[in-house]
Scaffold this motif. Structure first.
Motif, mmCIF file in Angstrom:
data_model
loop_
_atom_site.group_PDB
_atom_site.id
_atom_site.type_symbol
_atom_site.label_atom_id
_atom_site.label_comp_id
_atom_site.label_asym_id
_atom_site.label_seq_id
_atom_site.Cartn_x
_atom_site.Cartn_y
_atom_site.Cartn_z
ATOM 1 N N MET A 1 -56.578 75.790 -20.647
ATOM 2 C CA MET A 1 -56.849 74.360 -20.631
ATOM 3 C C MET A 1 -57.062 73.925 -19.197
ATOM 4 N N GLY A 2 -58.285 73.540 -18.875
ATOM 5 C CA GLY A 2 -58.728 73.299 -17.526
ATOM 6 C C GLY A 2 -57.769 72.669 -16.540
ATOM 7 N N LEU A 3 -57.534 71.359 -16.632
ATOM 8 C CA LEU A 3 -56.801 70.639 -15.600
ATOM 9 C C LEU A 3 -55.339 71.048 -15.528
ATOM 10 N N ILE A 30 -57.207 63.442 -20.173
ATOM 11 C CA ILE A 30 -58.438 63.528 -19.377
ATOM 12 C C ILE A 30 -59.279 64.717 -19.832
ATOM 13 N N GLU A 31 -58.634 65.859 -20.052
ATOM 14 C CA GLU A 31 -59.368 67.059 -20.464
ATOM 15 C C GLU A 31 -60.056 66.842 -21.807
ATOM 16 N N LEU A 32 -59.381 66.192 -22.744
ATOM 17 C CA LEU A 32 -59.993 65.910 -24.043
ATOM 18 C C LEU A 32 -61.187 64.973 -23.892
ATOM 19 N N GLY A 36 -65.394 65.634 -24.521
ATOM 20 C CA GLY A 36 -66.079 64.834 -25.533
ATOM 21 C C GLY A 36 -65.333 64.669 -26.837
ATOM 22 N N ARG A 37 -63.993 64.851 -26.811
ATOM 23 C CA ARG A 37 -63.216 64.724 -28.051
ATOM 24 C C ARG A 37 -62.641 63.317 -28.239
ATOM 25 N N ILE A 38 -62.337 62.620 -27.152
ATOM 26 C CA ILE A 38 -61.785 61.270 -27.247
ATOM 27 C C ILE A 38 -62.475 60.375 -26.221
ATOM 28 N N CYS A 39 -62.302 59.057 -26.391
ATOM 29 C CA CYS A 39 -62.850 58.087 -25.445
ATOM 30 C C CYS A 39 -62.034 56.808 -25.554
ATOM 31 N N LEU A 40 -62.289 55.868 -24.656
ATOM 32 C CA LEU A 40 -61.683 54.547 -24.773
ATOM 33 C C LEU A 40 -62.563 53.674 -25.651
ATOM 34 N N GLU A 41 -61.934 52.762 -26.393
ATOM 35 C CA GLU A 41 -62.733 51.846 -27.197
ATOM 36 C C GLU A 41 -63.607 50.999 -26.273
ATOM 37 N N PRO A 42 -64.746 50.533 -26.766
ATOM 38 C CA PRO A 42 -65.670 49.777 -25.920
ATOM 39 C C PRO A 42 -65.041 48.494 -25.379
ATOM 40 N N LEU A 43 -65.568 48.051 -24.265
ATOM 41 C CA LEU A 43 -65.142 46.766 -23.702
ATOM 42 C C LEU A 43 -65.422 45.649 -24.690
ATOM 43 N N SER A 44 -64.519 44.673 -24.716
ATOM 44 C CA SER A 44 -64.743 43.492 -25.555
ATOM 45 C C SER A 44 -64.193 42.277 -24.824
ATOM 46 N N ILE A 45 -64.461 41.111 -25.353
ATOM 47 C CA ILE A 45 -63.968 39.881 -24.730
ATOM 48 C C ILE A 45 -62.448 39.872 -24.696
ATOM 49 N N ARG A 46 -61.837 40.369 -25.767
ATOM 50 C CA ARG A 46 -60.371 40.365 -25.855
ATOM 51 C C ARG A 46 -59.749 41.538 -25.125
ATOM 52 N N LYS A 47 -60.469 42.651 -25.011
ATOM 53 C CA LYS A 47 -59.901 43.857 -24.390
ATOM 54 C C LYS A 47 -60.818 44.325 -23.266
ATOM 55 N N PRO A 62 -62.143 71.726 -32.951
ATOM 56 C CA PRO A 62 -61.140 72.436 -32.142
ATOM 57 C C PRO A 62 -61.685 72.833 -30.776
ATOM 58 N N THR A 63 -60.807 72.814 -29.777
ATOM 59 C CA THR A 63 -61.190 73.209 -28.417
ATOM 60 C C THR A 63 -60.889 74.675 -28.149
ATOM 61 N N GLY A 64 -60.002 75.248 -28.986
ATOM 62 C CA GLY A 64 -59.575 76.625 -28.740
ATOM 63 C C GLY A 64 -58.329 76.703 -27.890
ATOM 64 N N ASP A 65 -57.845 75.547 -27.427
ATOM 65 C CA ASP A 65 -56.614 75.500 -26.641
ATOM 66 C C ASP A 65 -55.520 74.871 -27.499
ATOM 67 N N VAL A 66 -54.376 75.520 -27.567
ATOM 68 C CA VAL A 66 -53.307 75.100 -28.473
ATOM 69 C C VAL A 66 -52.819 73.683 -28.166
ATOM 70 N N LEU A 67 -52.550 73.382 -26.891
ATOM 71 C CA LEU A 67 -52.020 72.066 -26.532
ATOM 72 C C LEU A 67 -53.056 70.953 -26.739
ATOM 73 N N LEU A 68 -54.297 71.237 -26.378
ATOM 74 C CA LEU A 68 -55.351 70.241 -26.590
ATOM 75 C C LEU A 68 -55.535 69.953 -28.076
ATOM 76 N N ASP A 69 -55.554 71.007 -28.871
ATOM 77 C CA ASP A 69 -55.782 70.824 -30.304
ATOM 78 C C ASP A 69 -54.597 70.143 -30.985
ATOM 79 N N GLU A 70 -53.387 70.421 -30.504
ATOM 80 C CA GLU A 70 -52.207 69.744 -31.046
ATOM 81 C C GLU A 70 -52.284 68.240 -30.748
ATOM 82 N N THR A 71 -52.675 67.900 -29.536
ATOM 83 C CA THR A 71 -52.823 66.482 -29.162
ATOM 84 C C THR A 71 -53.923 65.836 -29.983
#
Length: 234
Positions: A1-3, A30-32, A36-47, A62-71
């Motif tokens: 797992m990279g970082l 950050i690694e996820l 390209g597995r996760i992201c932040l929700e888009p900007l909005s007026i409220r958030k 799956p990423t092939g990394d146990v800790l990443l895939d568990e998360t």
């Protein structure tokens, strides 16, 4: 797992460093995001602010990394989306909600160290600390450690670009995580005094930037700045 593997190579999984637990979890998010597995929700007026925006699942491949895939499974199965700061707390086990304890990642340092032992980068030793014995994992292959340290040192010296958005994302992420884990000085410790001061001052200037402003400029690097914002607040 990279970082997180990179942090462990530098000897950052010290038993005595409490800061590293949350730093490693921030590294997982950050690694996820970089994969390209996760992201932040888009900007909005409220958030609008980084720490108000939820972490969203983009892909459960799956990423092939146990800790990443568990998360990844935790993020996929949670009933309601959570913020970056909340996920760091949940993955570290620092939550008062007993119904959320199942999201804790256990034995992260030991699991990373074991993987690096299998790759021949670390070794396993028993050390006696007064009243008890403890398993430690000293570096056995210094080449990888030296390569990583040199890369980070050069990013602040010979290859300094004076703009975080022109830096390689993983290099920026490693600097953020080393700072968050309270091990940044270790990276520059081998430098001569004048170079050490330049590198530390440049890194301080970088980390003192407003994550909100920088994230707005940084398409694809929002998670790095969100993790920095979370650690700045904690």
């Amino acid at each position: 797992m990279g970082l997180n593997t990179a942090m462990a190579k530098e000897g950052y999984t010290s038993f005595w460093n409490d800061c590293i637990s949350s730093g490693l979890r921030g590294g997982i998010l950050i690694e996820l995001a970089l994969r390209g597995r996760i992201c932040l929700e888009p900007l909005s007026i409220r958030k609008k602010r980084l720490l108000e925006r939820k972490v969203l699942l983009k892909s459960d491949a799956p990423t092939g990394d146990v800790l990443l895939d568990e998360t990844l499974r935790h993020i996929k199965t949670t009933e309601s989306a959570e913020t970056v700061q909340t996920w760091i707390e949940l993955l570290t086990g620092e939550t008062w909600n007993p119904f959320k304890l199942q999201y804790q990642l256990r034995n992260v340092r030991e699991r990373i160290a074991k993987a690096l032992v299998e790759k021949g980068i670390l070794t396993t030793e028993k050390q006696n600390f007064l009243l008890f014995d403890m398993t430690t994992h000293p570096v056995s292959n210094a080449t990888e450690k030296q390569r990583l340290v040199k890369k980070l040192q050069e990013s602040m010296l010979e290859r300094w670009v004076n703009d975080p958005h022109r830096m390689e994302r993983r290099t920026l992420a490693l600097l953020v995580l080393a700072h968050s884990s309270d091990v940044l000085e270790n990276v520059f410790a081998s430098l001569a005094d004048d170079k050490y001061n330049v590198a530390m001052n440049r890194t301080k200037d970088l980390l003192d930037m407003d994550p909100e402003v920088e994230a707005a400029k940084a398409r694809g690097a929002e998670m790095i700045w969100a993790v920095l914002a979370a650690f700045n607040k904690s």
